[in-house]
Design a protein around this motif. Structure first.
Motif, PDB file in Angstrom:
ATOM      1  N   ASP B   1      12.277 -11.037  -5.496  1.00 36.52           N
ATOM      2  CA  ASP B   1      10.905 -11.476  -5.689  1.00 36.52           C
ATOM      3  C   ASP B   1      10.006 -10.296  -5.997  1.00 36.52           C
ATOM      4  O   ASP B   1      10.151  -9.223  -5.440  1.00 36.52           O
ATOM      5  CB  ASP B   1      10.370 -12.140  -4.413  1.00 36.52           C
ATOM      6  N   VAL B   2       9.075 -10.541  -6.917  1.00 40.50           N
ATOM      7  CA  VAL B   2       8.090  -9.515  -7.217  1.00 40.50           C
ATOM      8  C   VAL B   2       7.188  -9.336  -6.023  1.00 40.50           C
ATOM      9  O   VAL B   2       6.778 -10.301  -5.389  1.00 40.50           O
ATOM     10  CB  VAL B   2       7.237  -9.925  -8.423  1.00 40.50           C
ATOM     11  N   LYS B   3       6.911  -8.092  -5.720  1.00 42.18           N
ATOM     12  CA  LYS B   3       5.988  -7.851  -4.643  1.00 42.18           C
ATOM     13  C   LYS B   3       4.902  -6.898  -5.122  1.00 42.18           C
ATOM     14  O   LYS B   3       5.189  -5.833  -5.678  1.00 42.18           O
ATOM     15  CB  LYS B   3       6.710  -7.248  -3.447  1.00 42.18           C
ATOM     16  N   VAL B   4       3.662  -7.319  -4.903  1.00 45.89           N
ATOM     17  CA  VAL B   4       2.516  -6.480  -5.205  1.00 45.89           C
ATOM     18  C   VAL B   4       1.809  -6.221  -3.885  1.00 45.89           C
ATOM     19  O   VAL B   4       1.426  -7.164  -3.185  1.00 45.89           O
ATOM     20  CB  VAL B   4       1.563  -7.173  -6.199  1.00 45.89           C
ATOM     21  N   THR B   5       1.676  -4.966  -3.547  1.00 51.02           N
ATOM     22  CA  THR B   5       1.030  -4.627  -2.285  1.00 51.02           C
ATOM     23  C   THR B   5      -0.243  -3.843  -2.550  1.00 51.02           C
ATOM     24  O   THR B   5      -0.352  -3.106  -3.532  1.00 51.02           O
ATOM     25  CB  THR B   5       1.969  -3.795  -1.394  1.00 51.02           C
ATOM     26  N   GLN B   6      -1.196  -4.041  -1.665  1.00 51.17           N
ATOM     27  CA  GLN B   6      -2.464  -3.324  -1.744  1.00 51.17           C
ATOM     28  C   GLN B   6      -2.657  -2.548  -0.448  1.00 51.17           C
ATOM     29  O   GLN B   6      -2.242  -3.002   0.621  1.00 51.17           O
ATOM     30  CB  GLN B   6      -3.616  -4.312  -1.986  1.00 51.17           C
ATOM     31  N   SER B   7      -3.285  -1.405  -0.565  1.00 58.15           N
ATOM     32  CA  SER B   7      -3.293  -0.445   0.534  1.00 58.15           C
ATOM     33  C   SER B   7      -4.004  -0.949   1.789  1.00 58.15           C
ATOM     34  O   SER B   7      -3.618  -0.601   2.897  1.00 58.15           O
ATOM     35  CB  SER B   7      -3.918   0.874   0.075  1.00 58.15           C
ATOM     36  N   SER B   8      -5.024  -1.770   1.611  1.00 55.98           N
ATOM     37  CA  SER B   8      -5.768  -2.253   2.780  1.00 55.98           C
ATOM     38  C   SER B   8      -6.111  -3.721   2.605  1.00 55.98           C
ATOM     39  O   SER B   8      -6.340  -4.171   1.494  1.00 55.98           O
ATOM     40  CB  SER B   8      -7.083  -1.470   2.945  1.00 55.98           C
ATOM     41  N   ARG B   9      -6.145  -4.472   3.678  1.00 58.69           N
ATOM     42  CA  ARG B   9      -6.626  -5.854   3.614  1.00 58.69           C
ATOM     43  C   ARG B   9      -8.137  -5.911   3.780  1.00 58.69           C
ATOM     44  O   ARG B   9      -8.799  -6.726   3.149  1.00 58.69           O
ATOM     45  CB  ARG B   9      -5.967  -6.717   4.700  1.00 58.69           C
ATOM     46  N   TYR B  10      -8.654  -5.042   4.648  1.00 57.63           N
ATOM     47  CA  TYR B  10     -10.095  -4.989   4.897  1.00 57.63           C
ATOM     48  C   TYR B  10     -10.549  -3.534   4.868  1.00 57.63           C
ATOM     49  O   TYR B  10      -9.839  -2.656   5.362  1.00 57.63           O
ATOM     50  CB  TYR B  10     -10.451  -5.602   6.264  1.00 57.63           C
ATOM     51  N   LEU B  11     -11.734  -3.325   4.300  1.00 62.56           N
ATOM     52  CA  LEU B  11     -12.250  -1.964   4.185  1.00 62.56           C
ATOM     53  C   LEU B  11     -13.765  -2.035   4.318  1.00 62.56           C
ATOM     54  O   LEU B  11     -14.401  -2.907   3.706  1.00 62.56           O
ATOM     55  CB  LEU B  11     -11.874  -1.416   2.814  1.00 62.56           C
ATOM     56  N   VAL B  12     -14.323  -1.142   5.120  1.00 62.19           N
ATOM     57  CA  VAL B  12     -15.776  -1.052   5.250  1.00 62.19           C
ATOM     58  C   VAL B  12     -16.186   0.366   4.888  1.00 62.19           C
ATOM     59  O   VAL B  12     -15.671   1.334   5.463  1.00 62.19           O
ATOM     60  CB  VAL B  12     -16.242  -1.386   6.686  1.00 62.19           C
ATOM     61  N   LYS B  13     -17.104   0.487   3.928  1.00 63.77           N
ATOM     62  CA  LYS B  13     -17.562   1.793   3.466  1.00 63.77           C
ATOM     63  C   LYS B  13     -19.079   1.821   3.431  1.00 63.77           C
ATOM     64  O   LYS B  13     -19.741   0.776   3.469  1.00 63.77           O
ATOM     65  CB  LYS B  13     -17.003   2.075   2.060  1.00 63.77           C
ATOM     66  N   ARG B  14     -19.600   3.017   3.323  1.00 67.05           N
ATOM     67  CA  ARG B  14     -21.048   3.183   3.249  1.00 67.05           C
ATOM     68  C   ARG B  14     -21.484   3.431   1.812  1.00 67.05           C
ATOM     69  O   ARG B  14     -20.716   3.970   0.996  1.00 67.05           O
ATOM     70  CB  ARG B  14     -21.488   4.346   4.133  1.00 67.05           C
ATOM     71  N   THR B  15     -22.691   3.060   1.508  1.00 67.47           N
ATOM     72  CA  THR B  15     -23.262   3.288   0.179  1.00 67.47           C
ATOM     73  C   THR B  15     -23.136   4.755  -0.197  1.00 67.47           C
ATOM     74  O   THR B  15     -23.427   5.641   0.622  1.00 67.47           O
ATOM     75  CB  THR B  15     -24.746   2.874   0.165  1.00 67.47           C
ATOM     76  N   GLY B  16     -22.674   4.988  -1.413  1.00 63.61           N
ATOM     77  CA  GLY B  16     -22.539   6.346  -1.914  1.00 63.61           C
ATOM     78  C   GLY B  16     -21.164   6.958  -1.705  1.00 63.61           C
ATOM     79  O   GLY B  16     -20.844   7.989  -2.318  1.00 63.61           O
ATOM     80  N   GLU B  17     -20.331   6.353  -0.865  1.00 67.16           N
ATOM     81  CA  GLU B  17     -18.990   6.891  -0.636  1.00 67.16           C
ATOM     82  C   GLU B  17     -18.106   6.658  -1.850  1.00 67.16           C
ATOM     83  O   GLU B  17     -18.291   5.686  -2.604  1.00 67.16           O
ATOM     84  CB  GLU B  17     -18.342   6.215   0.573  1.00 67.16           C
ATOM     85  N   LYS B  18     -17.127   7.506  -2.022  1.00 70.39           N
ATOM     86  CA  LYS B  18     -16.104   7.308  -3.042  1.00 70.39           C
ATOM     87  C   LYS B  18     -14.980   6.503  -2.395  1.00 70.39           C
ATOM     88  O   LYS B  18     -14.508   6.842  -1.310  1.00 70.39           O
ATOM     89  CB  LYS B  18     -15.593   8.645  -3.546  1.00 70.39           C
ATOM     90  N   VAL B  19     -14.570   5.438  -3.066  1.00 74.72           N
ATOM     91  CA  VAL B  19     -13.598   4.509  -2.481  1.00 74.72           C
ATOM     92  C   VAL B  19     -12.370   4.412  -3.385  1.00 74.72           C
ATOM     93  O   VAL B  19     -12.497   4.291  -4.605  1.00 74.72           O
ATOM     94  CB  VAL B  19     -14.210   3.103  -2.298  1.00 74.72           C
ATOM     95  N   PHE B  20     -11.210   4.477  -2.766  1.00 71.17           N
ATOM     96  CA  PHE B  20      -9.952   4.343  -3.501  1.00 71.17           C
ATOM     97  C   PHE B  20      -9.230   3.088  -3.025  1.00 71.17           C
ATOM     98  O   PHE B  20      -8.978   2.928  -1.845  1.00 71.17           O
ATOM     99  CB  PHE B  20      -9.047   5.559  -3.249  1.00 71.17           C
ATOM    100  N   LEU B  21      -8.875   2.228  -3.963  1.00 71.58           N
ATOM    101  CA  LEU B  21      -8.046   1.067  -3.659  1.00 71.58           C
ATOM    102  C   LEU B  21      -6.719   1.256  -4.399  1.00 71.58           C
ATOM    103  O   LEU B  21      -6.708   1.474  -5.617  1.00 71.58           O
ATOM    104  CB  LEU B  21      -8.715  -0.233  -4.105  1.00 71.58           C
ATOM    105  N   GLU B  22      -5.629   1.164  -3.636  1.00 75.71           N
ATOM    106  CA  GLU B  22      -4.326   1.415  -4.215  1.00 75.71           C
ATOM    107  C   GLU B  22      -3.540   0.117  -4.362  1.00 75.71           C
ATOM    108  O   GLU B  22      -3.609  -0.774  -3.516  1.00 75.71           O
ATOM    109  CB  GLU B  22      -3.525   2.361  -3.318  1.00 75.71           C
ATOM    110  N   CYS B  23      -2.752   0.053  -5.424  1.00 79.35           N
ATOM    111  CA  CYS B  23      -1.912  -1.114  -5.683  1.00 79.35           C
ATOM    112  C   CYS B  23      -0.544  -0.621  -6.137  1.00 79.35           C
ATOM    113  O   CYS B  23      -0.453   0.252  -7.008  1.00 79.35           O
ATOM    114  CB  CYS B  23      -2.553  -1.980  -6.761  1.00 79.35           C
ATOM    115  N   VAL B  24       0.496  -1.218  -5.569  1.00 71.94           N
ATOM    116  CA  VAL B  24       1.855  -0.852  -5.944  1.00 71.94           C
ATOM    117  C   VAL B  24       2.656  -2.120  -6.221  1.00 71.94           C
ATOM    118  O   VAL B  24       2.590  -3.077  -5.444  1.00 71.94           O
ATOM    119  CB  VAL B  24       2.543  -0.052  -4.820  1.00 71.94           C
ATOM    120  N   GLN B  25       3.410  -2.120  -7.338  1.00 65.17           N
ATOM    121  CA  GLN B  25       4.316  -3.239  -7.632  1.00 65.17           C
ATOM    122  C   GLN B  25       5.735  -2.694  -7.740  1.00 65.17           C
ATOM    123  O   GLN B  25       5.957  -1.564  -8.161  1.00 65.17           O
ATOM    124  CB  GLN B  25       3.885  -3.993  -8.902  1.00 65.17           C
ATOM    125  N   ASP B  26       6.697  -3.549  -7.363  1.00 67.87           N
ATOM    126  CA  ASP B  26       8.073  -3.062  -7.230  1.00 67.87           C
ATOM    127  C   ASP B  26       9.028  -3.665  -8.252  1.00 67.87           C
ATOM    128  O   ASP B  26      10.250  -3.620  -8.060  1.00 67.87           O
ATOM    129  CB  ASP B  26       8.578  -3.319  -5.814  1.00 67.87           C
TER     130      ASP B  26
END
Lengths: 114, 114
Positions: B1-26
């Motif tokens: 089965d194809v699996k796509v994973t994302q680094s976080s389910r929930y994320l809280v950041k402050r205005t102005g922060e740099k945010v990275f969202l990661e995604c990996v498929q296998d």
């Protein structure tokens, strides 16, 4: 302007009945149309793809029709079950070379009551 | 089965922060996509990539950038997070072969920007 519309209100039906969801679009010429199911808090899951030259496609209790003249797709679930309760998304597949750009509708929430 | 994973389910950041969202498929898929999903608006395409180091703007790229250094990984970057970027972010991948273009989605990251 281009738009894709699905019933914004939830569809409530009784278990065992057929659910019919509508997807209408304007000013697009999709090569394909796809339907996805999305459960709360999860990503969409692919259900069916229908090509522009196909009138109808079936998969188990699911049936999709695609009328490029009316610019409409209908999605049917026969003998519906409470487990079919979810949000259903239609997506226009604007095929471009080696990748498919999908334009999604906002989805219709289906609730099947026992 | 194809699996796509994302680094976080929930994320809280402050205005102005740099945010990275990661995604990996296998599953060695060629195409990868980033969407955001907001109530009543459906999924909207931010960026996509059809090959390593290749990227294309989607419908709402402003305020975002992406990186694809390896085939299996596609990152979404919010250079300076703003409150209007509070949303559900979904990553997807597809094989890249015509006729086999269903998109496989990850579980999503719910980002809140305060």
């Amino acid at each position: 302007s281009q738009k894709i519309e699905q019933n914004s209100e939830a569809l409530n039906i009784q278990e065992g009945k057929t659910a019919t969801l509508t997807c209408n679009y304007t000013n697009y010429s999709p090569a394909y149309l796809q339907w996805y199911r999305q459960d709360p808090g999860r990503g969409p899951v692919f259900l069916l793809l229908i090509r522009e030259n196909e009138k109808e496609k079936r998969k188990e209790r699911l049936k999709v029709t695609f009328d490029t003249t009316l610019k409409q797709s209908l999605f049917h679930i026969t003998a519906s079950q409470p487990a079919d309760s979810a949000t259903y998304l239609c997506a226009l597949d604007l095929r471009r070379g080696g990748y498919n750009k999908l334009i999604f509708g906002a989805g219709t929430r289906l609730a099947v009551h026992p | 089965d194809v699996k796509v994973t994302q680094s976080s389910r929930y994320l809280v950041k402050r205005t102005g922060e740099k945010v990275f969202l990661e995604c990996v498929q296998d599953m060695d898929h060629e195409n990868m996509f980033w969407y955001r999903q907001d109530p009543g608006l459906g999924l909207r395409l931010i960026y996509f990539s059809y090959d390593v180091k290749m990227k294309e703007k989607g419908d709402i790229p402003e305020g975002y950038s992406v990186s694809r250094e390896k085939k299996e990984r596609f990152s979404l970057i919010l250079e300076s997070a703003s409150t209007n970027q509070t949303s559900m972010y979904l990553c997807a991948s597809s094989l890249g072969v015509t006729g086999l273009d269903e998109q496989f989605f990850g579980p999503g990251t719910r980002l809140t920007v305060l």
